[in-house]
Design an enzyme around this catalytic site. Structure first.
Site, PDB file in Angstrom:
ATOM      1  N   HIS A 200      56.402  22.369  48.993  1.00 16.77           N
ATOM      2  CA  HIS A 200      56.720  23.757  48.223  1.00 16.77           C
ATOM      3  C   HIS A 200      56.455  25.057  49.087  1.00 16.77           C
ATOM      4  CE1 HIS A 200      56.194  26.020  44.384  1.00 16.77           C
ATOM      5  NE2 HIS A 200      55.619  26.752  44.810  1.00 16.77           N
ATOM      6  N   HIS A 216      58.446  29.626  51.779  1.00 15.27           N
ATOM      7  CA  HIS A 216      57.754  30.770  52.336  1.00 15.27           C
ATOM      8  C   HIS A 216      57.527  30.557  53.698  1.00 15.27           C
ATOM      9  CE1 HIS A 216      56.689  32.214  48.175  1.00 15.27           C
ATOM     10  NE2 HIS A 216      56.265  31.239  47.890  1.00 15.27           N
ATOM     11  N   LYS A 261      66.510  33.667  44.683  1.00 14.54           N
ATOM     12  CA  LYS A 261      64.987  33.964  44.772  1.00 14.54           C
ATOM     13  C   LYS A 261      64.984  35.284  44.617  1.00 14.54           C
ATOM     14  CE  LYS A 261      60.372  32.624  45.801  1.00 14.54           C
ATOM     15  NZ  LYS A 261      59.566  31.706  46.039  1.00 14.54           N
TER      16      LYS A 261
END
Length: 333
Positions: A200, A216, A261
């Site tokens: 993730h 990220h 995003k």
């Protein structure tokens, strides 16, 4: 009634009215003071202890890439508003975010080269069961071995031991890291084991084909941008806090496999062990499902957000508030 008596009564009523008004006014002031103090209390203070340990880790991060030397950014324009789930975003950056990256350093830095081998081990879409091969398990083990040999993770380990959150036994600490970052779990209901903290945070996932979740990490960003799977749309920042080429954290907008995003964030140039160390510490010293800490690291002020998924990591990311010591200058003015 005599005039004098009438005047006396009116005077007494006026005094009573004035006293009542004064009491009400004082009451309003008290309520206003309580309200304002509540607002101030809701603003988290800088966590100085965590700031201190994180700055130690920052100085120990010898594998960090240097801006202008190991990589060059082109932040370009400010991205506009995009609602969650929309696949349309105006492109405010005609060029890639990364103008160049020292790929030789990526390949020859042990933790980074082993990190990159993990990036193709996952199904991009949530709801699709992950199947882990023996070779992939070995890659995870070798990556954790390399991370544990760095001064960054050694210092993080000592800190966690001092807080009673980790065993001093290195093997047990490795197992703890594996559980936090690589343990598979259900992110989407009624499916198989389809996600992990590592996937993730560092790799990124898509949800229902319309939403990017996680993602990220700057290395994954660069590699996906190079393969043309990712299109940088521009930076996200307040009007008075424009990003610089050497910012260590960026808030940004991008599309990945044609899914947008609206706002993402990532450390830039840092090593995998640095990011894992920071988020592992925040994860272990707090028990809440969702934790946000305010810290100063080098010249940046940021919030570190960590959300747990049972005994494993659900997500973790930095949220840049100000950079290049602007928060320090603003406070001193």
């Amino acid at each position: 009634m005599h005039v004098s008596s009438l005047l006396l009564c009116e005077l007494q009523e006026w005094k009573l009215l004035r006293s009542t008004m004064a009491s009400r006014f004082c009451g309003v002031l008290v309520l206003l003071a309580v309200f304002l103090s509540g607002l101030n209390a809701s603003r988290p203070a800088v966590n100085q202890e965590l700031s201190n340990i994180f700055n130690e880790l920052w100085r120990l991060d010898v594998n960090r890439m240097k801006p202008g030397i190991d990589y060059t950014l082109s932040v370009q324009g400010r991205a506009g508003y995009v609602s969650q789930g929309s696949n349309v975003a105006r492109d405010q950056a005609s060029q890639p975010l990364f103008s160049n990256v020292n790929e030789n350093k990526l390949k020859t830095t042990t933790t980074i080269s082993r990190f990159m081998k993990l990036l193709d081990n996952y199904e991009r879409s949530t709801g699709v069961t992950e199947r882990v091969t023996t070779e992939e398990l070995l890659e995870i083990s070798l990556f954790l071995d390399a991370v544990l040999q760095t001064e960054v993770m050694k210092r993080a380990h000592r800190y966690l031991v001092s807080k009673g959150q980790s065993s001093s036994n290195l093997r047990q600490f490795k197992n703890q890291l594996q559980l936090i970052w690589f343990n598979l779990y259900h992110r989407q209901r009624n499916t198989g084991l389809d996600s992990s903290g590592f996937e993730h945070v560092f790799v990124g996932e898509t949800k229902s084909g319309t939403e990017i979740v996680g993602f990220h990490n700057w290395i994954q960003f660069y590699l996906q941008e190079k393969k043309r799977h990712l299109d940088y749309k521009g930076y996200k920042a307040r009007d008075h806090d424009l990003p610089d080429q050497d910012d260590h954290v960026l808030n940004l907008q991008f599309s990945w496999h044609s899914v947008v995003k609206p706002v993402g964030s990532a450390f830039i140039g840092t090593s995998p062990e640095f990011e894992m160390a920071l988020f592992t510490i925040v994860f272990l010293i707090n028990t809440e499902r969702s934790t946000t800490v305010l810290v100063n690291i080098d010249q940046c002020q940021m919030e570190l957000v960590v959300i747990r998924h049972g005994r494993s990591l659900g997500t973790a990311y930095p949220r840049l508030l100000s950079s290049n010591s602007r928060h320090v200058r603003q406070h001193s003015q």
